[in-house]
Write a protein that holds these residues in place. Structure first.
Motif, PDB file in Angstrom:
ATOM      1  N   GLU A  20       0.841  -1.202   0.000  1.00 34.78           N
ATOM      2  CA  GLU A  20       0.000   0.000   0.000  1.00 34.78           C
ATOM      3  C   GLU A  20       0.878   1.254   0.000  1.00 34.78           C
ATOM      4  O   GLU A  20       0.544   2.247  -0.647  1.00 34.78           O
ATOM      5  CB  GLU A  20      -0.925  -0.006   1.220  1.00 34.78           C
ATOM      6  CG  GLU A  20      -1.998  -1.078   1.160  1.00 34.78           C
ATOM      7  CD  GLU A  20      -2.958  -0.986   2.327  1.00 34.78           C
ATOM      8  OE1 GLU A  20      -2.821  -0.039   3.140  1.00 34.78           O
ATOM      9  OE2 GLU A  20      -3.848  -1.857   2.425  1.00 34.78           O
ATOM     10  N   GLU A  21       2.004   1.184   0.716  1.00 30.84           N
ATOM     11  CA  GLU A  21       2.896   2.347   0.768  1.00 30.84           C
ATOM     12  C   GLU A  21       3.479   2.649  -0.613  1.00 30.84           C
ATOM     13  O   GLU A  21       3.566   3.817  -1.016  1.00 30.84           O
ATOM     14  CB  GLU A  21       4.029   2.085   1.758  1.00 30.84           C
ATOM     15  CG  GLU A  21       3.598   1.992   3.215  1.00 30.84           C
ATOM     16  CD  GLU A  21       2.977   0.658   3.564  1.00 30.84           C
ATOM     17  OE1 GLU A  21       2.390   0.558   4.662  1.00 30.84           O
ATOM     18  OE2 GLU A  21       3.058  -0.275   2.754  1.00 30.84           O
ATOM     19  N   ALA A  22       3.864   1.598  -1.341  1.00 34.95           N
ATOM     20  CA  ALA A  22       4.436   1.793  -2.677  1.00 34.95           C
ATOM     21  C   ALA A  22       3.399   2.365  -3.629  1.00 34.95           C
ATOM     22  O   ALA A  22       3.708   3.231  -4.461  1.00 34.95           O
ATOM     23  CB  ALA A  22       4.983   0.470  -3.206  1.00 34.95           C
ATOM     24  N   ILE A  23       2.163   1.896  -3.533  1.00 30.99           N
ATOM     25  CA  ILE A  23       1.091   2.417  -4.392  1.00 30.99           C
ATOM     26  C   ILE A  23       0.792   3.871  -4.046  1.00 30.99           C
ATOM     27  O   ILE A  23       0.602   4.714  -4.933  1.00 30.99           O
ATOM     28  CB  ILE A  23      -0.178   1.564  -4.243  1.00 30.99           C
ATOM     29  CG1 ILE A  23       0.018   0.214  -4.942  1.00 30.99           C
ATOM     30  CG2 ILE A  23      -1.384   2.282  -4.827  1.00 30.99           C
ATOM     31  CD1 ILE A  23       0.090   0.294  -6.456  1.00 30.99           C
ATOM     32  N   GLU A  24       0.770   4.186  -2.750  1.00 34.88           N
ATOM     33  CA  GLU A  24       0.527   5.575  -2.339  1.00 34.88           C
ATOM     34  C   GLU A  24       1.618   6.499  -2.859  1.00 34.88           C
ATOM     35  O   GLU A  24       1.353   7.627  -3.284  1.00 34.88           O
ATOM     36  CB  GLU A  24       0.440   5.649  -0.812  1.00 34.88           C
ATOM     37  CG  GLU A  24      -0.834   5.034  -0.251  1.00 34.88           C
ATOM     38  CD  GLU A  24      -0.836   5.002   1.266  1.00 34.88           C
ATOM     39  OE1 GLU A  24       0.156   5.493   1.865  1.00 34.88           O
ATOM     40  OE2 GLU A  24      -1.797   4.483   1.852  1.00 34.88           O
ATOM     41  N   GLU A  25       2.865   6.029  -2.828  1.00 30.58           N
ATOM     42  CA  GLU A  25       3.970   6.825  -3.354  1.00 30.58           C
ATOM     43  C   GLU A  25       3.802   7.039  -4.861  1.00 30.58           C
ATOM     44  O   GLU A  25       4.049   8.134  -5.374  1.00 30.58           O
ATOM     45  CB  GLU A  25       5.296   6.129  -3.071  1.00 30.58           C
ATOM     46  CG  GLU A  25       6.501   6.916  -3.587  1.00 30.58           C
ATOM     47  CD  GLU A  25       7.814   6.221  -3.315  1.00 30.58           C
ATOM     48  OE1 GLU A  25       8.856   6.718  -3.792  1.00 30.58           O
ATOM     49  OE2 GLU A  25       7.822   5.178  -2.644  1.00 30.58           O
ATOM     50  N   ALA A  26       3.366   5.996  -5.566  1.00 27.57           N
ATOM     51  CA  ALA A  26       3.157   6.120  -7.008  1.00 27.57           C
ATOM     52  C   ALA A  26       2.029   7.100  -7.318  1.00 27.57           C
ATOM     53  O   ALA A  26       2.122   7.888  -8.272  1.00 27.57           O
ATOM     54  CB  ALA A  26       2.853   4.752  -7.608  1.00 27.57           C
ATOM     55  N   LEU A  27       0.969   7.057  -6.532  1.00 28.26           N
ATOM     56  CA  LEU A  27      -0.129   8.015  -6.699  1.00 28.26           C
ATOM     57  C   LEU A  27       0.367   9.439  -6.525  1.00 28.26           C
ATOM     58  O   LEU A  27       0.025  10.345  -7.306  1.00 28.26           O
ATOM     59  CB  LEU A  27      -1.243   7.713  -5.692  1.00 28.26           C
ATOM     60  CG  LEU A  27      -2.111   6.494  -5.971  1.00 28.26           C
ATOM     61  CD1 LEU A  27      -2.870   6.086  -4.711  1.00 28.26           C
ATOM     62  CD2 LEU A  27      -3.091   6.782  -7.101  1.00 28.26           C
ATOM     63  N   GLU A  28       1.191   9.634  -5.492  1.00 26.97           N
ATOM     64  CA  GLU A  28       1.721  10.978  -5.222  1.00 26.97           C
ATOM     65  C   GLU A  28       2.668  11.421  -6.336  1.00 26.97           C
ATOM     66  O   GLU A  28       2.627  12.580  -6.776  1.00 26.97           O
ATOM     67  CB  GLU A  28       2.435  10.959  -3.871  1.00 26.97           C
ATOM     68  CG  GLU A  28       2.887  12.330  -3.363  1.00 26.97           C
ATOM     69  CD  GLU A  28       4.273  12.708  -3.877  1.00 26.97           C
ATOM     70  OE1 GLU A  28       4.536  13.931  -4.012  1.00 26.97           O
ATOM     71  OE2 GLU A  28       5.072  11.799  -4.153  1.00 26.97           O
ATOM     72  N   ARG A  29       3.503  10.520  -6.830  1.00 28.16           N
ATOM     73  CA  ARG A  29       4.460  10.871  -7.881  1.00 28.16           C
ATOM     74  C   ARG A  29       3.738  11.197  -9.182  1.00 28.16           C
ATOM     75  O   ARG A  29       4.114  12.126  -9.899  1.00 28.16           O
ATOM     76  CB  ARG A  29       5.460   9.731  -8.091  1.00 28.16           C
ATOM     77  CG  ARG A  29       6.320   9.441  -6.880  1.00 28.16           C
ATOM     78  CD  ARG A  29       7.384   8.411  -7.208  1.00 28.16           C
ATOM     79  NE  ARG A  29       8.522   9.034  -7.880  1.00 28.16           N
ATOM     80  CZ  ARG A  29       9.384   8.376  -8.652  1.00 28.16           C
ATOM     81  NH1 ARG A  29       9.198   7.092  -8.899  1.00 28.16           N
ATOM     82  NH2 ARG A  29      10.401   8.997  -9.200  1.00 28.16           N
ATOM     83  N   TRP A  30       2.709  10.411  -9.504  1.00 30.68           N
ATOM     84  CA  TRP A  30       1.955  10.726 -10.717  1.00 30.68           C
ATOM     85  C   TRP A  30       1.287  12.089 -10.585  1.00 30.68           C
ATOM     86  O   TRP A  30       1.275  12.884 -11.530  1.00 30.68           O
ATOM     87  CB  TRP A  30       0.906   9.661 -11.015  1.00 30.68           C
ATOM     88  CG  TRP A  30      -0.105  10.172 -12.005  1.00 30.68           C
ATOM     89  CD1 TRP A  30      -1.420  10.418 -11.809  1.00 30.68           C
ATOM     90  CD2 TRP A  30       0.180  10.575 -13.360  1.00 30.68           C
ATOM     91  NE1 TRP A  30      -1.988  10.930 -12.938  1.00 30.68           N
ATOM     92  CE2 TRP A  30      -1.039  11.041 -13.908  1.00 30.68           C
ATOM     93  CE3 TRP A  30       1.321  10.589 -14.143  1.00 30.68           C
ATOM     94  CZ2 TRP A  30      -1.135  11.508 -15.220  1.00 30.68           C
ATOM     95  CZ3 TRP A  30       1.239  11.066 -15.448  1.00 30.68           C
ATOM     96  CH2 TRP A  30       0.028  11.517 -15.977  1.00 30.68           C
ATOM     97  N   SER A  31       0.732  12.376  -9.414  1.00 32.24           N
ATOM     98  CA  SER A  31       0.087  13.668  -9.196  1.00 32.24           C
ATOM     99  C   SER A  31       1.073  14.817  -9.402  1.00 32.24           C
ATOM    100  O   SER A  31       0.743  15.839 -10.011  1.00 32.24           O
ATOM    101  CB  SER A  31      -0.512  13.710  -7.789  1.00 32.24           C
ATOM    102  OG  SER A  31      -1.098  14.959  -7.534  1.00 32.24           O
ATOM    103  N   ARG A  32       2.311  14.634  -8.913  1.00 28.59           N
ATOM    104  CA  ARG A  32       3.333  15.677  -9.084  1.00 28.59           C
ATOM    105  C   ARG A  32       3.658  15.886 -10.560  1.00 28.59           C
ATOM    106  O   ARG A  32       3.766  17.024 -11.035  1.00 28.59           O
ATOM    107  CB  ARG A  32       4.601  15.291  -8.324  1.00 28.59           C
ATOM    108  CG  ARG A  32       4.531  15.503  -6.816  1.00 28.59           C
ATOM    109  CD  ARG A  32       5.673  14.790  -6.115  1.00 28.59           C
ATOM    110  NE  ARG A  32       6.966  15.068  -6.731  1.00 28.59           N
ATOM    111  CZ  ARG A  32       8.037  14.288  -6.610  1.00 28.59           C
ATOM    112  NH1 ARG A  32       7.956  13.167  -5.909  1.00 28.59           N
ATOM    113  NH2 ARG A  32       9.168  14.618  -7.181  1.00 28.59           N
ATOM    114  N   LEU A  33       3.817  14.789 -11.292  1.00 28.35           N
ATOM    115  CA  LEU A  33       4.150  14.919 -12.712  1.00 28.35           C
ATOM    116  C   LEU A  33       2.997  15.530 -13.492  1.00 28.35           C
ATOM    117  O   LEU A  33       3.194  16.410 -14.341  1.00 28.35           O
ATOM    118  CB  LEU A  33       4.495  13.535 -13.277  1.00 28.35           C
ATOM    119  CG  LEU A  33       5.143  13.524 -14.668  1.00 28.35           C
ATOM    120  CD1 LEU A  33       6.506  14.206 -14.635  1.00 28.35           C
ATOM    121  CD2 LEU A  33       5.296  12.089 -15.179  1.00 28.35           C
TER     122      LEU A  33
END
Length: 497
Positions: free
Chosen positions: A332-345
């Motif tokens: 879940e932590e890795a997915i949350e990080e990916a969600l945040e990174r996509w949002s930044r991009l």
């Protein structure tokens, strides 16, 4: 920097030099359709997709083939199984078609470039039989009680992919076959009769319910009697049919190195006398906790569930944040990080795009942003040419995103040319190469395309019902020219985009 790839065959990074300097032949070992595709499959699909895209970015034409294994004991074991509101089907083909339909939907939902062909084992039995006959004629295979086995002792290079010596290779196949074989490591090219009950029980789950006590898989006539193709021979036959005797890239999961890919090499090179594949690329494991995500272990999240819960862009960000040949673990932590990174991009892209659309921003001022664009392109290219290192390629894009934010925050007068270059860089590298969909239309476009294909197929069916077979054949040919693979089944036509 030229493209270099880590070749499992040599164990080294090698310069990529296809047989044809302008075109690449790419084969990917696809799924056995005995269950729904999960995120582990989606991860490898996404990396294969990016490899395809990067090769095109480098100027190559790419002929990409991905097989579908629709003849397998795992499929037969699910005949008559109950789902929540239906059964999977009353035949091996019914079960396969059920899962293929969802597989094609999953592929479209992930914004994958389609392969040139998605061949199915059931449609290539004549080619498989021809290949087996060649191996028998050349002394590499032998018949025993209606089955045919490859003689590993006749192929001196056996073990070169997995780095095993023949005397160290484990016996292959079920116990019932071993008395028929000359050497314990010989493997089946053709299996006599139907699917044995032992094979069925091996793949059943005690929690599954069945309508039939003894489900049977399909069999075909052959020079050795009624039977079914072995697992390994299918990929050689389909690769040779749709690509060539020798191809540039063969890709699959790390767990397929032995025995599947080792056996592919042996039977293919024995039959043709040519190198089967020059570069072998293997995606490493995708884990759920400490174990591999797997249908058999029932520790998986389906592609449909993942796309619905997280969205295609965050999933692609998650998958591409690790290189294809490194182990990746779902959390879940890795997915949350990916969600945040996509949002930044996405936020960086949208902010820059809005600034470009602002007429007041169209100034001739120059800024360091242009240099960062150049550095980003160079860094991205260097990363992708280093065995498709998507992790470092994404890092280069985030450097550009940070520079763009800084430029917009710190200046009253903006560098229109630099911002325009930034937008183009995001769209080309993040969009065209990494497959991110900034417009959020990928799934919608694919759905519309699917609806249009289904409309044409409905018209084709009406033409067939009216006896206008020539017109129906023309419609099928037109669809195939557009890259739509149409297959007629007992339950009606199916297709792949």
């Amino acid at each position: 920097m030229t493209l270099r790839v880590l070749n499992t065959l040599s164990g080294e990074r090698e310069p990529f030099e296809p047989a044809d300097p302008n075109n690449v032949l790419l084969y990917y070992c696809g799924l056995t359709v005995s269950d729904y595709a999960h995120l582990g499959h989606a991860r490898t699909w996404t990396h294969v997709d990016v490899i395809h895209r990067w090769l095109e970015q480098l100027g190559y034409g790419v002929r990409h083939v991905e097989n579908i294994t629709d003849v397998n004991e795992k499929i037969t074991a699910r005949i008559g199984e109950h789902t929540d509101d239906d059964t999977l089907g009353d035949s091996e083909n019914d079960v396969a078609v059920h899962f293929i339909d969802q597989l094609l939907t999953d592929m479209r939902s992930l914004n994958l470039k389609r392969a040139e062909v998605y061949p199915r084992v059931s449609e290539h039995v004549p080619e498989i039989i021809d290949l087996i006959e060649t191996l028998i004629e050349d002394g590499y295979a032998y018949e025993a009680n209606g089955s045919v086995y490859f003689d590993v002792t006749e192929f001196p290079e056996y073990g070169k992919l997995s780095n095993q010596k023949l005397e160290e290779v484990e016996a292959q196949g079920p116990e019932a076959e071993r008395s028929e074989k000359r050497h314990p490591s010989d493997f089946a090219l053709w299996k006599a009769g139907g699917v044995g009950e032992n094979a069925i029980e091996e793949h059943r789950d005690a929690d599954h319910a069945y309508e039939t006590d003894s489900p049977e898989g399909e069999t075909w006539d052959s020079p050795w009697g009624e039977g079914r193709p072995g697992w390994h021979i299918e990929c050689s036959a389909m690769s040779m049919t749709h690509l060539d005797d020798s191809i540039d890239i063969h890709m699959g999961g790390r767990d397929l190195v032995f025995p599947h890919h080792e056996n592919e090499i042996a039977q293919s090179e024995a039959a043709t006398g040519e190198q089967f594949a020059k570069y072998w690329l293997h995606a490493d494991l995708f884990q759920m906790g400490e174990t591999k995500m797997s249908s058999s272990l029932e520790n998986f999240i389906t592609v449909e569930e993942g796309v619905e819960e997280f969205g295609v862009n965050p999933l692609r960000m998650f998958f591409l944040s690790a290189s294809y040949n490194s182990t990746q673990t779902y959390s879940e932590e890795a997915i949350e990080e990916a969600l945040e990174r996509w949002s930044r991009l996405e936020t960086a892209y949208e902010r820059v795009n809005e600034a470009v659309d602002d007429s007041d921003a169209k100034t001739k001022v120059e800024s360091p942003l242009r240099e960062v664009v150049t550095q980003t392109r160079e860094g991205f290219t260097e990363a992708m040419n280093d065995d498709f290192n998507t992790r470092e390629a994404i890092a280069a894009l985030f450097d550009l995103a940070a520079a763009a934010h800084s430029h917009l925050d710190d200046r009253e007068t903006h560098d229109y040319v630099g911002l325009r270059q930034t937008v183009e860089t995001f769209e080309e590298l993040a969009g065209d190469v990494l497959g991110f969909d900034f417009a959020g239309t990928a799934e919608g476009d694919a759905t519309l395309a699917g609806e249009l294909v289904e409309l044409v197929l409905d018209i084709r069916e009406r033409e067939r019902e009216a006896g206008n077979y020539e017109r129906a054949d023309e419609l099928r040919a037109d669809l195939e020219e557009l890259g739509v693979d149409v297959q007629d089944t007992d339950d009606g036509p199916t297709y792949g985009l």
